[in-house]
Design a protein around this motif. Structure first.
Motif, PDB file in Angstrom:
ATOM      1  N   ASN A  20      20.590  53.978  40.383  1.00  0.00           N
ATOM      2  CA  ASN A  20      21.201  52.950  39.538  1.00  0.00           C
ATOM      3  C   ASN A  20      22.716  52.889  39.644  1.00  0.00           C
ATOM      4  O   ASN A  20      23.346  51.999  39.077  1.00  0.00           O
ATOM      5  CB  ASN A  20      20.804  53.154  38.066  1.00  0.00           C
ATOM      6  N   ASP A  21      23.315  53.820  40.396  1.00  0.00           N
ATOM      7  CA  ASP A  21      24.773  53.811  40.494  1.00  0.00           C
ATOM      8  C   ASP A  21      25.286  52.565  41.204  1.00  0.00           C
ATOM      9  O   ASP A  21      26.323  52.006  40.830  1.00  0.00           O
ATOM     10  CB  ASP A  21      25.261  55.069  41.227  1.00  0.00           C
ATOM     11  N   ALA A  22      24.592  52.140  42.263  1.00  0.00           N
ATOM     12  CA  ALA A  22      25.043  50.956  42.998  1.00  0.00           C
ATOM     13  C   ALA A  22      25.007  49.728  42.108  1.00  0.00           C
ATOM     14  O   ALA A  22      25.965  48.936  42.064  1.00  0.00           O
ATOM     15  CB  ALA A  22      24.182  50.738  44.235  1.00  0.00           C
ATOM     16  N   THR A  23      23.901  49.540  41.373  1.00  0.00           N
ATOM     17  CA  THR A  23      23.817  48.401  40.454  1.00  0.00           C
ATOM     18  C   THR A  23      24.929  48.457  39.419  1.00  0.00           C
ATOM     19  O   THR A  23      25.591  47.448  39.127  1.00  0.00           O
ATOM     20  CB  THR A  23      22.458  48.406  39.741  1.00  0.00           C
ATOM     21  N   ALA A  24      25.153  49.637  38.852  1.00  0.00           N
ATOM     22  CA  ALA A  24      26.156  49.765  37.795  1.00  0.00           C
ATOM     23  C   ALA A  24      27.565  49.527  38.327  1.00  0.00           C
ATOM     24  O   ALA A  24      28.371  48.844  37.677  1.00  0.00           O
ATOM     25  CB  ALA A  24      26.050  51.143  37.159  1.00  0.00           C
ATOM     26  N   LEU A  25      27.894  50.075  39.490  1.00  0.00           N
ATOM     27  CA  LEU A  25      29.247  49.910  40.012  1.00  0.00           C
ATOM     28  C   LEU A  25      29.526  48.468  40.409  1.00  0.00           C
ATOM     29  O   LEU A  25      30.654  47.980  40.263  1.00  0.00           O
ATOM     30  CB  LEU A  25      29.459  50.849  41.199  1.00  0.00           C
ATOM     31  N   VAL A  26      28.510  47.762  40.917  1.00  0.00           N
ATOM     32  CA  VAL A  26      28.688  46.332  41.174  1.00  0.00           C
ATOM     33  C   VAL A  26      28.889  45.581  39.862  1.00  0.00           C
ATOM     34  O   VAL A  26      29.729  44.680  39.758  1.00  0.00           O
ATOM     35  CB  VAL A  26      27.480  45.777  41.956  1.00  0.00           C
ATOM     36  N   ALA A  27      28.123  45.959  38.819  1.00  0.00           N
ATOM     37  CA  ALA A  27      28.301  45.325  37.516  1.00  0.00           C
ATOM     38  C   ALA A  27      29.699  45.587  36.967  1.00  0.00           C
ATOM     39  O   ALA A  27      30.327  44.699  36.377  1.00  0.00           O
ATOM     40  CB  ALA A  27      27.235  45.841  36.542  1.00  0.00           C
ATOM     41  N   VAL A  28      30.201  46.807  37.134  1.00  0.00           N
ATOM     42  CA  VAL A  28      31.565  47.121  36.687  1.00  0.00           C
ATOM     43  C   VAL A  28      32.579  46.261  37.433  1.00  0.00           C
ATOM     44  O   VAL A  28      33.531  45.738  36.832  1.00  0.00           O
ATOM     45  CB  VAL A  28      31.862  48.626  36.894  1.00  0.00           C
ATOM     46  N   LYS A  29      32.377  46.108  38.731  1.00  0.00           N
ATOM     47  CA  LYS A  29      33.308  45.314  39.529  1.00  0.00           C
ATOM     48  C   LYS A  29      33.401  43.868  39.024  1.00  0.00           C
ATOM     49  O   LYS A  29      34.503  43.337  38.840  1.00  0.00           O
ATOM     50  CB  LYS A  29      32.863  45.328  41.000  1.00  0.00           C
ATOM     51  N   PHE A  30      32.253  43.247  38.761  1.00  0.00           N
ATOM     52  CA  PHE A  30      32.282  41.858  38.336  1.00  0.00           C
ATOM     53  C   PHE A  30      32.673  41.721  36.865  1.00  0.00           C
ATOM     54  O   PHE A  30      33.304  40.731  36.487  1.00  0.00           O
ATOM     55  CB  PHE A  30      30.928  41.207  38.608  1.00  0.00           C
ATOM     56  N   ALA A  31      32.326  42.693  36.038  1.00  0.00           N
ATOM     57  CA  ALA A  31      32.791  42.662  34.649  1.00  0.00           C
ATOM     58  C   ALA A  31      34.306  42.816  34.602  1.00  0.00           C
ATOM     59  O   ALA A  31      34.985  42.170  33.784  1.00  0.00           O
ATOM     60  CB  ALA A  31      32.110  43.763  33.843  1.00  0.00           C
ATOM     61  N   LEU A  32      34.865  43.646  35.471  1.00  0.00           N
ATOM     62  CA  LEU A  32      36.313  43.805  35.526  1.00  0.00           C
ATOM     63  C   LEU A  32      36.980  42.530  36.021  1.00  0.00           C
ATOM     64  O   LEU A  32      38.037  42.123  35.512  1.00  0.00           O
ATOM     65  CB  LEU A  32      36.668  44.978  36.442  1.00  0.00           C
ATOM     66  N   ALA A  33      36.344  41.875  37.002  1.00  0.00           N
ATOM     67  CA  ALA A  33      36.898  40.602  37.479  1.00  0.00           C
ATOM     68  C   ALA A  33      36.893  39.557  36.367  1.00  0.00           C
ATOM     69  O   ALA A  33      37.857  38.787  36.204  1.00  0.00           O
ATOM     70  CB  ALA A  33      36.092  40.108  38.682  1.00  0.00           C
ATOM     71  N   ALA A  34      35.821  39.514  35.582  1.00  0.00           N
ATOM     72  CA  ALA A  34      35.777  38.573  34.461  1.00  0.00           C
ATOM     73  C   ALA A  34      36.811  38.934  33.402  1.00  0.00           C
ATOM     74  O   ALA A  34      37.449  38.041  32.815  1.00  0.00           O
ATOM     75  CB  ALA A  34      34.373  38.575  33.848  1.00  0.00           C
ATOM     76  N   ALA A  35      37.022  40.227  33.152  1.00  0.00           N
ATOM     77  CA  ALA A  35      38.014  40.641  32.161  1.00  0.00           C
ATOM     78  C   ALA A  35      39.430  40.290  32.612  1.00  0.00           C
ATOM     79  O   ALA A  35      40.303  40.007  31.795  1.00  0.00           O
ATOM     80  CB  ALA A  35      37.907  42.138  31.913  1.00  0.00           C
ATOM     81  N   LEU A  36      39.666  40.334  33.928  1.00  0.00           N
ATOM     82  CA  LEU A  36      40.983  39.971  34.455  1.00  0.00           C
ATOM     83  C   LEU A  36      41.117  38.474  34.679  1.00  0.00           C
ATOM     84  O   LEU A  36      42.069  38.028  35.319  1.00  0.00           O
ATOM     85  CB  LEU A  36      41.228  40.718  35.768  1.00  0.00           C
TER      86      LEU A  36
END
Length: 556
Positions: free
Chosen positions: A154-170
């Motif tokens: 699940n790390d790959a799914t989570a890290l991709v989710a973090v990447k796009f959540a961070l992009a949305a936050a920025l």
């Protein structure tokens, strides 16, 4: 010099925590290590070490995930592939969506994009933490394989989710379709890199060791210990999942090792060295988590300072918020485990492809509590930038770091307290491994012994390569008297003919013993390739044969 002293202090703390664990057997070792790190990091003049997320990921994560990928039973993981896939992808996405909405409701002061970012950070379970927390627990093999397989995948799914959540936050562009395509590229590419690297590394090591399998080649041992870092670095360089690359490389190397059943002295030395390195790395991970707690408290805004007034109304609300977030994550995991069980029960295709008993409430509760957060979560939240795109401070970063650290500690504490009584409620609770594992090991031993006897009978029927014909019979009769013949070989009173004959007998005995051991290895490999035994049984019995062969070679 200061860095050297700090490293020596950390290694000493790992050993101290292991000694304390012998006196407190009911307390999981990770809890002791985190607590010891927090105690040692609390005073201002004690051990302090700034944690660089990228350095931490590179130094600790690849070797530990590679080892988990090597050790996990591929047969059992394949049998539970559907629940593992549903949990490692579907549960992460549900945690981000539902958890982000819940965190935004629990913490109104936290902007909505940051709430979803925090949910993405908290979505992965940590493979190292999960393995350490369930080690020694009376857990069924199926549930342990699901938990460890989920934490690996699940790390790959989570890290991709973090990447796009961070992009949305920025406030950058976000596309759900692009996120899905990027996830497939990152995950599939990382797995491909790991598998291809394991194949290339296996060919290279075989070329280096050809003709030297019976000698310990220290350069080969060093290359084997460094093997986990290369696929991780290659995958990260190409924008793929280094985490999955390390896991896939470990799995691929394990599968390739099954097909080579010969003796390898360098691999025996590597296995012993890797056990020490893994113990040290596991301990350092949890010690560093504890050492970061003081820094996490200092990262809070001044109005939420917990160091001066840890029991003030605002501090109590903050502690309660962390506990509420943990309960929300547990509820999502509990619903996810129950949902996966219901799907398997009511969808015929899933029912045919799945194995094991239906998911009970107790099993779902254990699966929820067993999803321990750890180093991956801490590294992900510390990787959140300090500033926004316009240069302004990242809003509520300190609060996010604190809540993530609090959830990590609470999830470990809850698992340590709640797992033992819950596991006792399972109807099949009784062993860490499959109840049939003991019978399988005994059966495999009998198979390998029969193979050895067949090989011995075939060798006894052959004409001896040199010496009298009754030498074979003499070897069979004197296997239990080897020490006497070795003394006779080196005895000062023995004549030249006696020493020569003794050397011939010992050389023949060595050859027969080695060929018998090799026959056992071939039989075990055949049973594993036909899925008659699992990786753990193969690893246990092969290790026994390696130790026997090493002893035979050293005594001859």
């Amino acid at each position: 010099m200061t860095l050297l002293i700090t490293i020596l202090a950390l290694l000493t703390l790992v050993a101290v925590a292991g000694c304390i664990a012998r006196w407190l057997p009911r307390v999981p070792l990770p809890i002791l290590q985190v607590a010891l790190g927090a105690v040692c990091g609390w005073p201002q003049q004690s051990v302090h070490l700034a944690l660089d997320p990228q350095v931490f990921m590179l130094l600790f994560i690849p070797p530990m995930l590679f080892a988990d990928g090597w050790l996990i039973s591929k047969r059992e993981l394949g049998a539970q592939s559907l629940p593992v896939l549903m949990l490692s992808v579907g549960l992460v996405l549900a945690t981000v969506l539902v958890g982000g909405w819940g965190i935004a409701w629990l913490v109104p002061s936290l902007p909505t994009p940051m709430a979803y970012l925090l949910a993405a950070v908290l979505s992965p379970t940590d493979a190292v933490a999960v393995s350490a927390m369930v080690q020694g627990q009376r857990m069924t093999a199926r549930l342990q394989n699901i938990l460890e397989g989920e934490s690996l995948m699940n790390d790959a799914t989570a890290l991709v989710a973090v990447k796009f959540a961070l992009a949305a936050a920025l406030a950058q562009h976000f596309s759900a379709l692009g996120a899905a395509a990027d996830f497939v590229r990152v995950a599939a590419g990382g797995i491909a890199v790991g598998l291809l690297f394991s194949l290339a590394a296996d060919l290279l090591l075989q070329a280096l060791l050809r003709g030297r399998e019976h000698r310990t080649e220290l350069p080969a041992v060093l290359l084997m210990l460094l093997m986990p870092f290369a696929p991780y670095l290659l995958a990260e360089h190409w924008g793929l999942s280094g985490v999955l690359a390390a896991v896939a490389a470990g799995m691929g190397a394990s599968l390739l090792a099954v097909r080579r059943s010969g003796f390898n002295a360098s691999q025996v030395r590597t296995r012993a060295t890797a056990e020490v390195v893994r113990y040290v790395f596991d301990g350092l991970v949890f010690l560093l988590l504890g050492l970061q707690l003081t820094g996490i408290l200092h990262a809070l805004p001044d109005q939420l300072n917990l160091l001066d007034s840890p029991l003030s109304p605002s501090a109590l609300r903050l502690w309660g918020t962390g506990l509420a977030i943990l309960l929300l994550l547990l509820a999502i995991r509990f619903a996810g485990f129950l949902g996966a069980g219901l799907l398997r029960r009511h969808v015929p295709w899933l029912r045919r492809r799945s194995s094991g008993t239906p998911m009970s409430l107790a099993t779902a509760a254990i699966g929820a509590i067993g999803g321990v957060r750890g180093a991956i979560t801490l590294v992900a939240v510390l990787g959140v930038p300090l500033t926004m795109a316009d240069g302004s401070p990242f809003p509520m970063r300190g609060l996010m770091v604190f809540l993530s650290g609090l959830v990590i500690v609470l999830s470990m504490g809850l698992a340590a307290l709640a797992l033992p009584p819950l596991l006792r409620r399972l109807p099949a609770a009784g062993a860490l491994h499959d109840p049939h594992a003991g019978r399988e090991i005994r059966w495999a031993r009998r198979c390998s012994a029969r193979a050895a006897l067949r090989a011995l009978a075939a060798l006894a029927a052959q004409a001896p390569p040199q010496g009298p014909a009754d030498m074979h019979r003499d070897i069979c009769e004197r296997i239990d008297h080897g020490y006497r013949h070795r003394l006779r070989q080196d005895g000062p009173a023995a004549d030249a003919d006696g020493r020569s004959q003794s050397r011939q007998l010992i050389a023949l005995e060595l050859r027969l013993r080695l060929e018998i051991l090799q026959a056992e290895r071939h039989e075990l490999a055949r049973l594993r390739l036909r899925h008659r035994i699992n990786d753990e049984t193969l690893r246990l019995l092969t290790h026994e044969l390696d130790l026997v062969e090493a002893a035979v070679r050293n005594t001859h």
